[in-house]
Design a protein around this motif. Sequence first.
Motif: not given
Length: 291
Positions: A27-42
């Motif tokens: 669903l998210i059109a970003l690389p896996a690293l970016d998704i992981t970072f974006g998941r972790s912050l909140p």
Amino acid sequence: MNPVKRSLINLHLTVILLGGTALFSKLIALPALDITFGRSLPAFICLFIFAKFSGESLRLNNTKDYFIGIGLGILMAVHWMTYFMSMQYSSVSVGIIALFTFPVITVLLEPFFEKIKLNWQDVLSAVVVLFGIYLIVPSISLDNDVTLGVLVGVLSAFLYALRNLFHRQYFSHYSGAKAMGWQIMVICPCLIFFLDDKFISMDTHTALLLLCLGTIFTALPHAMVATALKHLRAKTFSLVACMQPFYGVVLAILVLNESPTIKTLIGGVLVISAAIYETINTHQSYKRENE
């Protein structure tokens, strides 16, 4: 409704949410690293708030535990990255089935951490898992994206098994929410320097999906686990957690219109059967040791 039944329903909801994390790889059109970072912050912010309102101190007991937390956080960072990469290469169904080789991998690694020996049943479980993975792999070639997705998924499972073994031995004296909060917090500084330009320029829709992933699908289920375990045995949690691939595959079919092949489904049944067997066997072994 009695507390045990309520906790069991909450536990299934928790596992559904955890299974739903796989959908965001598509669903998210970003690389896996970016998704992981974006998941972790909140996620770590929410878990720390939960721990604080639960009356826990956010500090760890000693300097050694901070270093252990950092090490576990690094393992989690690479595990989550490979988790999303696996599904981006192949499919949610294939990636989540490959991940659930981790209970058998855990059993194979345990002799290196504890004074236990492998028995023939564990070896048989490993053979069953290997055959299940063989059914999922379309061809023995890294040029095939599905094959690459399976291999990355098994690597993710290996890292998750390592993290769980280290956590159980050195970090299990902290509550689940607090321990996860610290580990997830470590992910952010580990990955921030490697973010893609797409992350900085993401649109509002992508940002909302990452917020949803980090809060509803990550922080909330880990907080719910802490609540559910007040009324349920750890064995019950582990067995229900083995339903995660089933929920993940069903959600992928409903939300993403995925169509897993018959061989993938049969391979999945073999992998999950081995995971359930090892879960039951592990808890029986611990029970015998503590009698």
